[in-house]
Each structure stands twice: as structure tokens, then as C-alpha cells.
Scaffold this motif. Structure first.
Motif, PDB file in Angstrom:
ATOM      1  N   LEU A 110       1.405  -5.481  42.808  1.00  0.00           N
ATOM      2  CA  LEU A 110       2.056  -6.634  42.244  1.00  0.00           C
ATOM      3  C   LEU A 110       3.625  -6.883  43.059  1.00  0.00           C
ATOM      4  N   THR A 111       4.160  -5.676  43.301  1.00  0.00           N
ATOM      5  CA  THR A 111       5.508  -5.866  44.056  1.00  0.00           C
ATOM      6  C   THR A 111       5.046  -6.196  45.624  1.00  0.00           C
ATOM      7  N   LEU A 112       4.250  -5.962  46.150  1.00  0.00           N
ATOM      8  CA  LEU A 112       3.665  -6.394  47.411  1.00  0.00           C
ATOM      9  C   LEU A 112       3.318  -7.671  47.498  1.00  0.00           C
ATOM     10  N   TYR A 113       3.017  -8.140  46.312  1.00  0.00           N
ATOM     11  CA  TYR A 113       2.800  -9.695  46.356  1.00  0.00           C
ATOM     12  C   TYR A 113       3.988 -10.678  46.136  1.00  0.00           C
ATOM     13  N   LEU A 114       4.904 -10.035  45.440  1.00  0.00           N
ATOM     14  CA  LEU A 114       6.301 -10.807  45.225  1.00  0.00           C
ATOM     15  C   LEU A 114       7.099 -10.380  46.858  1.00  0.00           C
ATOM     16  N   THR A 115       7.022  -9.313  47.313  1.00  0.00           N
ATOM     17  CA  THR A 115       7.722  -9.141  48.485  1.00  0.00           C
ATOM     18  C   THR A 115       6.977 -10.169  49.802  1.00  0.00           C
ATOM     19  N   VAL A 141       8.423  -2.695  56.199  1.00  0.00           N
ATOM     20  CA  VAL A 141       9.863  -2.628  55.978  1.00  0.00           C
ATOM     21  C   VAL A 141      10.443  -2.805  54.706  1.00  0.00           C
ATOM     22  N   ALA A 142       9.933  -3.964  53.959  1.00  0.00           N
ATOM     23  CA  ALA A 142      10.534  -4.339  52.903  1.00  0.00           C
ATOM     24  C   ALA A 142      10.086  -3.537  51.616  1.00  0.00           C
ATOM     25  N   LEU A 143       9.052  -2.793  51.628  1.00  0.00           N
ATOM     26  CA  LEU A 143       8.544  -1.969  50.589  1.00  0.00           C
ATOM     27  C   LEU A 143       9.370  -0.456  50.749  1.00  0.00           C
ATOM     28  N   LYS A 144       9.233  -0.125  52.109  1.00  0.00           N
ATOM     29  CA  LYS A 144      10.055   1.004  52.386  1.00  0.00           C
ATOM     30  C   LYS A 144      11.477   1.201  51.763  1.00  0.00           C
TER      31      LYS A 144
END
Length: 159
Positions: A110-115, A141-144
Motif C-alpha cells: 500500500l505504501t508503494l501505491y501511495l509512493t 529510491v523513494a521506498l529506500k
């Protein structure tokens, strides 16, 4: 930007999914961290997040993109003159299904979808193959960045 990553980010969160649990402040902090440390070109104004059902995301997909299939995330650009950065519509049910089928963590999915939606607001596209590669690299890059800054939101979905 004047905001600290620990202060509230200009984010409005609306959930049409009563089974979804989350903390608004964690989502606000996530976007503040991406703005400050993500090396992206963040949009000015408030970001609106809408957690919607599978049928609602299908309806939105059909109305705005002439495709009635369900999708994970749809992003609409805002108008900085009106103080809006854009809206990110996300379907937690699709994230849950995908996570379960692919042995992934629901909160991370879900965090990936928001990102992904955030990156669209920052100008990233994913229609052409080259753009898709650039988007996937930016997502990583964003998730890292979120992991390094301990800013991954905690989500749960009661089925």
C-alpha cells in the motif's frame, strides 16, 4: 520547503474503506520525508489521499480513463494556484490481494501505491517503456528513503 519531516505534511486523508486501519500522521510524515529527502520535484499544495473500494476505483478508472477494470492507484494533478498538489486514489483491497498472491507485506504494498501516486504528482510517467523504468527506479529510491528515515506507514486491513 519550511516543513520539518516530523511536522504535519499538507495531506488530507479520506477513507471509504472501514476495514483499513492507519495513522494520518504517519502518512503525512511519509510525504514530508519524500519531499525533503527523496530528491524529487514535489508539487506545491495539499495532497488528497482517498482510500476507495474495488468497485469505486473501477468506476473512477472507467470515468477518467475509459477502462472499467479495477486498478491499484489513480492520480489526479492539482492546481497550485488553488493550493492543491493533487489527489491519489488507492484501493487497499487490491493491495491486499496482490500482497497475498505474491507473498509481500500488505503495508509495504500500500505504501508503494501511495509512493507511485506521489511520483506521478512529481512529474514521473509510466506509459512508455523508458518512463516505466524511470518510475520503477524512482519508486525504489523513494521506498529506500522511507525505510532509512523510519517513515514507513503502518497499515492493516481486516477482511
Amino acid at each position: 520547503m519550511n516543513e520539518s519531516p516530523n511536522e504535519s505534511k499538507r495531506v488530507s486523508v479520506n477513507s471509504l474503506c472501514p476495514a483499513l486501519s492507519f495513522n494520518d500522521q504517519e502518512i503525512e510524515r511519509m510525504f514530508a520525508i519524500l519531499d525533503e529527502f527523496g530528491r524529487f520535484d514535489p508539487p506545491a499544495g495539499e495532497i488528497s489521499i482517498a482510500f476507495v473500494s474495488k468497485s469505486e476505483i473501477s468506476r473512477i478508472h472507467e470515468v477518467f480513463m475509459q477502462n472499467d477494470s479495477p486498478t491499484d492507484v489513480i492520480t489526479f494533478s492539482g492546481d497550485p494556484d488553488d493550493g492543491t498538489a493533487g489527489e491519489i486514489c488507492v484501493c487497499p483491497t487490491i493491495a491486499q490481494s496482490y500482497a497475498k498472491e505474491n507473498d509481500k507485506d500488505f503495508a509495504e504494498e500500500l505504501t508503494l501505491y501511495l509512493t507511485h501516486g506521489y511520483l506521478h504528482l512529481c512529474g514521473f510517467e509510466d506509459i512508455e517503456d523508458d518512463d516505466k523504468i524511470e518510475m520503477r527506479n524512482a519508486e525504489q529510491v523513494a521506498l529506500k528513503t522511507l525505510v532509512e528515515q523510519r517513515a514507513m506507514p503502518n497499515f492493516s486491513l481486516r477482511l
